[in-house]
Design an enzyme around this catalytic site. Structure first.
Site, short mmCIF file in Angstrom:
data_model
loop_
_atom_site.label_atom_id
_atom_site.label_comp_id
_atom_site.label_asym_id
_atom_site.label_seq_id
_atom_site.Cartn_x
_atom_site.Cartn_y
_atom_site.Cartn_z
CG HIS A 306 -2.07 0.91 1.11
ND1 HIS A 306 -1.98 2.26 1.31
CD2 HIS A 306 -3.34 0.66 0.72
CE1 HIS A 306 -3.17 2.80 1.10
NE2 HIS A 306 -4.01 1.86 0.73
CG ASP A 364 -8.13 -4.25 -2.80
OD1 ASP A 364 -7.30 -3.33 -2.72
OD2 ASP A 364 -9.34 -4.05 -2.99
C1 SDX Z 1 -6.08 0.16 -2.91
O1 SDX Z 1 -4.46 4.69 -1.98
C2 SDX Z 1 -5.37 4.02 -1.38
O2 SDX Z 1 -5.77 4.34 -0.28
C3 SDX Z 1 -5.89 2.84 -2.14
C4 SDX Z 1 -6.90 1.98 -1.41
C5 SDX Z 1 -8.17 2.74 -1.14
O3 SDX Z 1 -8.91 2.33 -0.25
O4 SDX Z 1 -8.47 3.68 -1.92
O5 SDX Z 1 -6.37 1.54 -0.17
C6 SDX Z 1 -7.26 0.75 -2.22
O6 SDX Z 1 -5.82 0.53 -4.02
C7 SDX Z 1 -5.21 -0.81 -2.15
C8 SDX Z 1 -3.95 -1.26 -2.97
C9 SDX Z 1 -4.39 -2.36 -3.91
N1 SDX Z 1 -3.33 -2.69 -4.88
C10 SDX Z 1 -2.71 -3.87 -4.85
O7 SDX Z 1 -2.88 -4.74 -3.97
C11 SDX Z 1 -1.78 -4.13 -6.03
C12 SDX Z 1 -0.45 -4.68 -5.51
N2 SDX Z 1 0.20 -3.62 -4.78
C13 SDX Z 1 1.17 -2.81 -5.51
O8 SDX Z 1 0.89 -2.61 -6.85
C14 SDX Z 1 1.65 -1.60 -4.70
O9 SDX Z 1 1.91 -2.04 -3.44
C15 SDX Z 1 0.75 -0.37 -4.61
C16 SDX Z 1 0.31 0.10 -5.94
C17 SDX Z 1 -0.44 -0.67 -3.78
C18 SDX Z 1 1.58 0.72 -3.93
O10 SDX Z 1 2.59 1.05 -4.82
P1 SDX Z 1 3.70 2.16 -4.42
O11 SDX Z 1 3.38 2.85 -3.16
O12 SDX Z 1 3.94 2.98 -5.64
O13 SDX Z 1 4.90 1.26 -4.06
P2 SDX Z 1 5.93 0.70 -5.11
O14 SDX Z 1 5.15 0.12 -6.27
O15 SDX Z 1 6.94 1.74 -5.37
O16 SDX Z 1 6.56 -0.52 -4.33
C19 SDX Z 1 7.57 -0.28 -3.37
C20 SDX Z 1 8.43 -1.53 -3.45
C21 SDX Z 1 8.88 -1.85 -4.88
O17 SDX Z 1 10.14 -2.50 -4.78
P3 SDX Z 1 11.48 -1.61 -5.11
O18 SDX Z 1 11.30 -1.04 -6.50
O19 SDX Z 1 11.50 -0.53 -4.03
O20 SDX Z 1 12.60 -2.60 -5.00
O21 SDX Z 1 7.69 -2.68 -3.01
C22 SDX Z 1 7.55 -3.60 -4.11
C23 SDX Z 1 7.89 -2.86 -5.38
O22 SDX Z 1 8.46 -3.74 -6.34
N3 SDX Z 1 6.15 -4.03 -4.09
C24 SDX Z 1 5.74 -5.29 -4.24
C25 SDX Z 1 4.33 -5.22 -4.11
N4 SDX Z 1 3.95 -3.96 -3.92
C26 SDX Z 1 5.07 -3.22 -3.91
N5 SDX Z 1 6.39 -6.46 -4.46
C27 SDX Z 1 5.64 -7.56 -4.55
N6 SDX Z 1 4.27 -7.60 -4.44
C28 SDX Z 1 3.59 -6.43 -4.21
N7 SDX Z 1 2.26 -6.45 -4.09
#
Ligand code: SDX
EC number: 2.3.3.16
Length: 429
Positions: A306, A364
């Site tokens: 998140h 989710d």
């Molecule tokens: C919702 O904003 C809100 O409040 C949203 C929400 C709401 O109620 O409105 O809470 C609802 O959207 C919840 C989130 C649902 N999405 C997912 O579950 C999809 C999977 N999650 C990711 O795509 C990600 O965690 C996000 C999109 C939720 C957050 O992305 P960020 O903050 O941009 O973080 P990032 O992508 O930069 O990740 C940081 C690191 C990365 O590694 P590095 O590049 O630093 O080495 O963490 C890793 C990412 O590769 N990472 C994951 C991961 N999520 C982040 N690695 C594996 N699996 C994951 N799910």
């Protein structure tokens, strides 16, 4: 460098930037005059360090895993209240008295029907259209109706538009589902509560009496509460930006639905369930964990991580409890998907990669399993998220309209394209 008093030193320029404090949470540095004073913009493409507005509606502390609506913890609202009470709280700022609650529920109930000609918008879609595509189209179409509640400068009309949106979303969502499966639309029934009415509009058929299961109705209502609002997330920011130009409120909500559809946002519940189905069995989990860690593999564990929560999403804990209640009620407590989900959660919470990156299960992760058990196809999961989030979108939209500082949102950019150059006639290219 910005020193404590909010002074920014940029080369030979020193500018004074006011630092504002909220009631709780991080301070903000007011950069409104930065460009005028320095000729430079700030740069924050994902808005990871940017506050877009002042708001009194929802507060999140991602490190502590806290979520408050108008100061009330989500755990207490979900355990002790119902969704329409949370709607009232988000819209009006206070919990309703018994009389106010009764009046609000009645006002919402009286707006649950849609114009009969709305049903014609559905017939233009293929039956296998994704329900979110149908929702974007049909909710957008509402902007062609209700000319009596689109003057956004009139507080009364803003409230009527808000009530209409909250009241009609379940009806439209149920119509999208019925159209998708080729069954006739079911009209709302005024003697049912909000969640029961929605379940009946989705699952009743003309050939037999539909009995609402109170355990499932309570679970549905709680799922709506958990998804009601979440500060300035991507879809809420979309609604605010669309609304900042003075656009029709129903069209602004359609913009929010479009944004929520993405798998990185509201589409994650559908993606999380598809992921659990792809993993299939507990012994396949290590392979997927390895893929999630692999920088060269775009695979991510859907339902984990998140932008704000670097601790457990407080909604996920309540969602997990609801999942167990629903599966027990429906006799699915040995659901293989739940076994995979529980094992995946256990492994992810002990794996150093996820601990180091603070990737916890988000709401989710569990909602998909629950909704599938309740009989919804995965394509409907984000529709239900949009149904619940409508109150958050419309409350934030109204707050923005009423904000005296409000002006059209118009970000700038860091330009890295071609400097000016002269046109070359075709004959010379
Ligand atoms: C919702 O904003 C809100 O409040 C949203 C929400 C709401 O109620 O409105 O809470 C609802 O959207 C919840 C989130 C649902 N999405 C997912 O579950 C999809 C999977 N999650 C990711 O795509 C990600 O965690 C996000 C999109 C939720 C957050 O992305 P960020 O903050 O941009 O973080 P990032 O992508 O930069 O990740 C940081 C690191 C990365 O590694 P590095 O590049 O630093 O080495 O963490 C890793 C990412 O590769 N990472 C994951 C991961 N999520 C982040 N690695 C594996 N699996 C994951 N799910």
């Amino acid at each position: 460098m910005t020193d404590k008093s909010g002074n920014l030193v940029l080369g030979d320029k020193k500018v004074d930037l006011p630092v504002k404090s909220g009631s709780i949470g991080p301070d903000v540095i007011d950069i409104g005059t930065l460009y005028k004073q320095t000729g430079a913009f700030t740069y924050d493409p994902g808005f990871t360090s940017t506050a877009s507005c002042e708001s009194k509606i929802t507060y999140i502390d991602g490190d502590a895993g806290i979520l408050l609506h108008r100061g009330y913890p989500i755990e207490q609202l979900a355990e002790q209240g119902d969704f329409l009470e949370t709607c009232y709280l988000l819209l009006y700022g206070e919990l309703p008295t018994a009389a106010q609650k009764k009046d609000f529920d009645h006002r919402v109930t009286m707006h649950t029907m849609v114009h009969e000609q709305m049903s014609r918008f559905f017939t233009g879609f293929r039956r296998d259209a994704h329900p979110m595509a149908v929702m974007v189209g049909t909710v957008g179409a509402l902007s062609a109706f209700y000319h009596d509640s689109t003057d956004i400068t009139d507080p009364h009309q803003r409230m009527v538009a808000s009530l209409r949106m909250i009241a009609k979303m379940p009806t439209i969502a149920a119509m999208a589902y019925k159209y998708h499966i080729g069954q006739p639309f079911v009209y709302p029934q005024n003697d049912l509560d909000y969640a029961s009415n929605f379940l009946r509009m989705c699952f009743a058929v003309p050939c037999e009496e539909y009995k609402v299961n109170p355990v499932l109705a309570r679970a549905m209502d709680r799922i709506f509460i958990l998804h009601a609002d979440h500060e300035q997330n991507a879809s809420t920011s979309t609604v605010r930006l669309a609304g900042s130009s003075g656009a029709n409120p129903f069209a602004c909500i359609a913009a929010g639905i479009a944004c929520l559809w993405g798998p990185a946002h509201g589409g994650a519940n559908e993606a999380a369930l598809n992921m659990l189905q792809e993993i299939g069995t507990v012994d396949k989990i290590p392979e997927y964990i390895a893929r999630a860690k692999d920088k060269n593999d775009p695979f991510r564990l859907m339902g984990f991580g998140h932008r704000v929560y670097k601790n457990y999403d407080p909604r996920a804990k309540i969602m997990q409890k609801t999942t167990h209640e629903v599966l027990a009620e429906l006799g699915h407590k040995d659901d293989p998907l739940l076994q995979v989900a529980m094992e995946l959660e256990k492994i992810a919470l002990t794996d150093e990669y996820f601990i180091e990156k603070k990737l916890y299960p988000n709401i989710d992760f569990y909602s998909g399993i629950t909704l599938k058990a309740m009989g919804f196809p995965t394509t409907m999961f984000t529709v239900l998220f949009a149904l619940a989030r409508t109150v958050g979108w419309i409350a934030q939209w109204a707050e923005m309209i009423e904000d005296p500082q409000q002006r059209i949102g118009r970000p700038r950019q860091l330009y890295t394209g071609e400097p000016q150059r002269d046109y070359v006639p075709l004959s010379k290219r």
